[in-house]
Every structure is written in C-alpha cells, then in structure tokens.
Design a protein around this motif. Structure first.
Motif, mmCIF file in Angstrom:
data_model
loop_
_atom_site.group_PDB
_atom_site.id
_atom_site.type_symbol
_atom_site.label_atom_id
_atom_site.label_comp_id
_atom_site.label_asym_id
_atom_site.label_seq_id
_atom_site.Cartn_x
_atom_site.Cartn_y
_atom_site.Cartn_z
ATOM 1 N N TRP A 150 -2.980 9.342 1.336
ATOM 2 C CA TRP A 150 -2.984 7.915 1.005
ATOM 3 C C TRP A 150 -3.221 7.721 -0.494
ATOM 4 O O TRP A 150 -2.626 6.862 -1.125
ATOM 5 N N GLN A 151 -4.121 8.579 -1.025
ATOM 6 C CA GLN A 151 -4.473 8.432 -2.437
ATOM 7 C C GLN A 151 -3.281 8.790 -3.327
ATOM 8 O O GLN A 151 -2.985 8.092 -4.294
ATOM 9 N N ARG A 152 -2.567 9.877 -2.990
ATOM 10 C CA ARG A 152 -1.432 10.313 -3.811
ATOM 11 C C ARG A 152 -0.232 9.406 -3.624
ATOM 12 O O ARG A 152 0.566 9.216 -4.537
ATOM 13 N N GLU A 153 -0.057 8.910 -2.391
ATOM 14 C CA GLU A 153 1.111 8.077 -2.117
ATOM 15 C C GLU A 153 0.637 6.782 -1.494
ATOM 16 O O GLU A 153 0.768 6.561 -0.291
ATOM 17 N N PRO A 154 0.073 5.907 -2.348
ATOM 18 C CA PRO A 154 -0.614 4.728 -1.805
ATOM 19 C C PRO A 154 0.325 3.649 -1.279
ATOM 20 O O PRO A 154 -0.145 2.629 -0.791
ATOM 21 N N TRP A 155 1.625 3.866 -1.339
ATOM 22 C CA TRP A 155 2.505 2.758 -0.976
ATOM 23 C C TRP A 155 2.412 2.395 0.491
ATOM 24 O O TRP A 155 2.519 1.226 0.851
ATOM 25 N N VAL A 162 -0.711 0.223 0.958
ATOM 26 C CA VAL A 162 -0.576 -1.009 0.182
ATOM 27 C C VAL A 162 0.448 -1.930 0.844
ATOM 28 O O VAL A 162 0.221 -3.136 1.012
ATOM 29 N N ASN A 180 -8.981 4.313 6.753
ATOM 30 C CA ASN A 180 -7.911 3.566 6.122
ATOM 31 C C ASN A 180 -7.813 2.152 6.690
ATOM 32 O O ASN A 180 -7.700 1.168 5.961
ATOM 33 N N GLU A 228 -8.376 -1.583 5.015
ATOM 34 C CA GLU A 228 -7.360 -2.626 5.158
ATOM 35 C C GLU A 228 -7.975 -3.897 5.750
ATOM 36 O O GLU A 228 -7.735 -5.012 5.271
#
Ligand SMILES: Nc1ncnc2c1ncn2[C@@H]1O[C@H](COP(=O)(O)OP(=O)(O)OP(=O)(O)O)[C@@H](O)[C@H]1O
Ligand SMILES: [Mg+2]
Lengths: 263, 335
Positions: free
Chosen positions: A22-27, A30, A116, A120
């Motif tokens: 999630w941190q590396r690919e937060p899209w 988000v 996560n 959210e």
C-alpha cells in the motif's frame, strides 16, 4: 517460542509486507477513499434532494453510515485482487514451501487489510464530520459502530481470500467488481427498503450490508428510515451475527481452497 | 549415517486424463548435483512440486532428509529451498526486502536475516540493485534473486526447476557458477532441465524422465556414451566423390546431402575433427563445411525410448529440445 507466538510473528511479517505494498503503490487505497467520497457527493448532493427517508430525517446523515458499510464491503475487491496476484505470481507457492504455519499468510493478509480499512474508515468519519454529519449516540455507541464496521470488513476479507484463491484471471476479478454493485444497491445503504417493491425490500432489508448499516445508524443516532419490524429492532444483533455466519461458512471453504492448491 | 537428501518410490500423479507421474522413482545422494532431464510435459515440475510438499501425489512415498512429505511437511520445508519454474518474488518489494522477508519467515532474527541477505546479494552480483523494486529487474537478475531466496537459510537440499530456461548465455553462465558455489558450500542440488549440455556441465548424476517415468539414469558421461557420441559432418563440394571421401575419412556417406558423417571415437569430438582435417589435408580435398555435432535431446530420446519427445496428444514436439549445437570447428576446419 510457542506455536501461537510463532504464528503471530510470521503473520506480522506478512502484514508488514502487505502494508509495504500500500505504501509503495498507494493508488489502490487512495482511489478507494476517493470512490466513497464520490458516492457521497453523487448521492448526498446530486440525488439526495429527491430522496425522502421514511420516518423523517435528513438524507445525508442517513446516507453516510450506509457509505461506511459499503466501503467495508468494497474492501472485498482489494483483498481478492491481492490474493489472486500472489497466487498468480507464484508467491503463494513460495510461502507454502516455507516452514511456517498455514494460517500465517491469511492472518497476515487480514492484519494488513483491517489496518488499511481502519485508516480508510477514519478518513471517511472525519470527512463526514466536515460536511456536517454527527454521531450523537455517545462514545460507547460510536466505538461499537466502528467495531461492527470492522467486523463486517473481516467477513468480507475472509470471502475475499476465498475468491482470490478460487477465481483466477481477470475475468473473475471483473465479475466480482461488477457484482458488488447490485449487492450494494440491494440494501438499505442508499435508500430505505420500505420504499422498494415488497419482495425486493425484504431481500434488501435482510442483507448483511443492511444489518451493519442499520446498526450503525442506530448507534450513531442517525435517521434509520425504518418504522419498526424484526430487522430494525435487532439491527445490532444482526450486525454481529451476519458476519459471524459468513465467517463460519467461508473459513472452512477458504481452508479447503488452500488445500486444493496442492492438487 | 544421515538420511539421504531425497528418496522417492513409485510416485503416481494424474491430472484428469493426463498422467503426470507414472511410477517415478528417484534417489538423490548427498553433496551432489542431480539433474532431472526431460522434455516439456515430462513431469519434472510435478515431481519437484511433490518433493517440496506443494503437490500431493496420488500414490508413492517421498522422504526428504528422512522426513515423509505428507506426514511431516513442516520438517521437510525446513530442510529445503525451492526455486520454482517461474520466478516467485514480491515485485513491489526491493531485492533486499524480499530476502530479509523470506529469511525472517524461516525463523531468522532480523539482524541475522539482514546479514545473510547482504551476503547473498553480494555473492549473486545484486548488491547494486539491492534497494530497487524487483519489478525493475531484468530476467537474469530476477532468476538470481530467486535462487538467492531459495538459499537464504542454507538448505540441505535445493530444488531448481529449469533455472536457466529463457536466460541469455551470459546469465546462464552466472547461474551455473552460482550452482557450483552452492554445492561447494555443502548443499545438495536437484535441478530440472531440458538441456543435455546443462546436465553435462553441472550434474554428477542425471535421471532422464519422459511421460512421468524414468527412462534412463547414470552419470552424464555414461548416458552420452549410451546415446551415441559426437559426430563430425563434412560437406563436400560438387564434383567430389562422396563415397570415396567417406571411405578415406572412415565415415558414412549421405550422397543426397553431399555429406559424410564421421562418428567420434571415445576421445571425443575435438579429436575426431582433428583427425578429419588431417585426413582431408593428406588427400588434398577442399570441402565446403565441417561441423561438429553433439547429441541433442531428440536423439537422446530416440536412442532411449525409440520415440522422440511427444506432447500429450502424442505429436512430436519440434521445439522440445535445443537445436543441434554448432561448434566453431567450422572456420578452423577449412583446409
Ligand atoms: N495443475 C495441472 N493441471 C492439469 N494438468 C497439469 C497440471 N500440472 C501439470 N499438468 C500436466 O502434467 C504433465 C506434466 O507437467 P509438468 O509441468 O510436470 O511437466 P514439466 O516436465 O515440468 O514440463 P516443462 O518442461 O514444460 O516445464 C503435463 O502434461 C501437464 O500438462
Ligand atoms: Mg516444468
């Protein structure tokens, strides 16, 4: 180290790894928040003016608990996609060849997905307050509502792991992404089931999503849109039981799906 | 005496109509490189899956380091490293993070896992790329990281499923070198391959598998002797009597191809080329081409089973083996 401690340690290593994704690919996370925001804007502001709540009350405070519950349900896609990816890329097999507990990988996944979703949910709650939504049910009620939302998310997580292991390929993922929509609408998330045709209303009223949303409305002190009946009177109980039933059904199915990888 | 790294008896595995393993036996000796050689669909990966506790077989018994794969799967997993046919790495994590994670899951403490990861990254020439996402790695880098991940806990037995398929010659050499170092450090290696020369380069023992059965077993040298040795192919120019040339070279004529085939003796292909060149020189014959041809996997299967490698449908697979190796004897051989 006892077996339980070892399993927890291994699960935590997997959780950290999943969180790093999630941190590396937060899209993904988000977009999932933005999506809920978009639903609030669309239904709350564009369509909301035309929607009346049986029993009175404003639409926005009715809608928001529904959106909270819905966003927990949509979490099923994130879980499923992550599990399916690991299986497709051979990472699941590599984990299976390690001397670790069979529960560590799904538990690790559960830890990461729940964290996560908790983040959210926090964003959505704060956003709700910013646009005027209020939880007036007291601290205890509010905390219980949040716990029920995460409990519902946990049930979706178990189903997501099961689906990720069973349906391979893009087709299956797309099918689930499409099918969550009717499941979302066939509930009290957007409108009260009392406004639907009788039999549809009955199905919508009894959906697990509705149970969680109705319980949250009651606990948050928001309009419930229901004028009584078994479901309305026992919403909190149902919001506890429904996920429990789903977990009880899908945990053995998931365990079986893991074993079937050895076929 | 410690238990042998691996013994397998009478393995059977069916997938619907396909029989992947059909009474397969294998014994791997400690400290050796054992190659499992076979064409596509022979059952190599299925066998490795059964050995590594990933796949349940329908019948048969497997013991890894003395542990039964069914009853004692966790003990087996603690003794092995698995590098599967497709790379199995976390693409989003960095190279080092992958190794540390697998080390920690093997029960290593954080610091120990880090040190071991650094050691392996250095040994596999990945130190510079250690802090990059694996998704940015080339195929050869991935393969090396994959092998490093299989070695993180110094396994007693390492499975390498087609470790060099799809790699360029240089990356292949790097992997070969890595395998030699692994064995020197005391790990037993079971590797699968479709390439005869790979088995030849690395293995102490070779088991040839086809249709889920062992069709031959022995040392690479012994197998090659059974399969027929190297051959020298001499192509004569128009106007040269191919039959006469064949008799002066001690070979067999194939007039349609204007070619003479000379079987190499026990001294091997290079000696045969030298002898042919010398004979041509003495005769004063100028030829078009000289090739040294080594036995291919097709020929191995032809000589071992009487049929070429086939697909499930029984159709010969044209690309199932590497094309005949052409050696640079050509240029040097012109006289
Ligand atoms: N999960 C599966 N489902 C159905 N059939 C399978 C499965 N795995 C393997 N097979 C079949 O079993 C046979 C042996 O396959 P296996 O993957 O072991 O071959 P292999 O020797 O590793 O081949 P390759 O060199 O192509 O990797 C093949 O016919 C294959 O189609
Ligand atoms: Mg294979």
């Amino acid at each position: 180290m006892t077996a339980v401690a070892a399993t927890l340690r291994q699960s935590w290593i997997i959780t950290l790894r999943d969180l790093k994704h999630w941190q590396r690919e937060p899209w993904t996370p988000v977009f999932s928040v933005l999506f809920s925001v978009m639903l609030v804007l669309m239904f709350g502001y564009l369509l909301g003016g035309a929607i009346t709540i049986p029993g009175g009350g404003d639409y926005l405070p009715y809608l928001l608990p529904g959106i909270f519950a819905l966003s927990m349900m949509f979490g099923i896609e994130a879980t499923m996609t992550a599990v399916a990816n690991d299986t497709k890329k051979g990472v699941t097999d590599r984990f299976r060849a390690l001397p670790i507990s069979g529960a560590a990988v799904p538990l690790g996944r559960a830890g990461a997905d729940l964290l996560n979703s908790a983040v959210e949910l926090t964003v959505l709650l704060v956003g709700g307050v910013l646009i005027g939504w209020r939880a007036t049910g007291g601290v205890g009620g509010t905390l219980l509502a949040v716990a029920l939302l995460l409990w519902f998310r946990f049930a979706m997580l178990v189903i997501g792991v099961f689906l990720g292991l069973t349906i391979r390929g893009e087709g299956g993922v797309t099918a689930v992404q499409v099918l969550v929509w009717p499941a979302g609408f066939l509930s009290n998330a957007f409108v009260a089931p009392e406004s639907m045709p009788a039999w549809l209303g009955l199905v919508a009223e009894w959906s697990p999503l509705s149970a969680t949303a109705a319980a949250c409305r009651q606990l948050f002190g928001n309009p419930t849109g229901a004028s009584g009946g078994f479901v309305a009177d026992n919403a909190v109980l149902l919001a506890v039981l429904w996920p429990a039933v789903l977990v009880a059904v899908f945990t053995p199915l998931t365990a079986r799906a893991y074993r079937r990888l050895a076929r | 005496m410690p238990a042998p790294p691996l013994t397998a008896r009478g393995l059977h595995k069916r997938y619907g109509e396909t029989t992947a393993l059909d009474g397969f036996d294998l014994e791997v000796e400690a400290g050796a490189v054992h190659a499992l050689l076979g064409p596509n669909g022979a059952g190599k990966s299925t066998a490795v899956g059964v050995f590594a506790t990933l796949t349940r077989c329908d019948a048969g018994e497997v013991r890894v380091a003395g542990h039964d794969v069914r009853r004692d799967a966790v003990a087996v997993r603690a003794a092995i490293g698995l590098v599967g046919q497709g790379t199995a790495l976390d693409e989003v994590l960095h190279g080092r993070e992958n190794l540390v994670m697998f080390g920690r899951l093997h029960g290593m403490a954080r610091q120990a896992a880090r040190e071991r990861a650094d050691e392996l990254l250095e040994a596999f020439g990945l130190a510079d790329a250690a802090d990059r996402k694996v998704s940015t790695y080339s195929g050869g880098m991935r393969r090396r990281l994959d092998i490093a991940a299989g070695l993180i806990r110094r396994p007693a037995l390492l499975f390498l499923d087609e470790p060099t398929t799809g790699l360029d010659p240089r990356a292949r050499n790097e992997v070969w070198q890595a395998v030699r170092e692994i064995v020197a450090a005391g790990t037993t290696v079971l590797l699968t391959t479709q390439y005869l020369d790979e088995a030849d380069q690395l293995a102490d023992r070779v088991t040839v598998i086809d249709h889920g059965r062992v069709v031959a077993e022995g040392s690479p040298g012994g197998l090659k002797r059974r399969m027929g040795g190297d051959r020298v192919l001499v192509t004569a120019p128009l106007g040269v009597d191919v039959e006469a040339l064949a008799s002066s070279l001690g070979g067999v004529a194939e007039p349609g191809l204007r070619q003479v085939v000379v079987e190499a003796g026990p001294e091997g292909g290079a000696a045969a080329v030298t002898a042919v060149v010398r004979a041509l020189d003495t005769e004063g014959v100028v030829v078009d081409d000289i090739l040294l041809r080594r036995p291919t996997l097709d020929e191995v299967f032809l000589s071992l089973t009487g049929t070429g490698p086939t697909t499930e449908a029984g159709v010969p697979v044209p690309g199932a083996s590497r094309p005949a190796e052409l050696h640079p004897a050509t240029e040097g051989g012109r006289s």
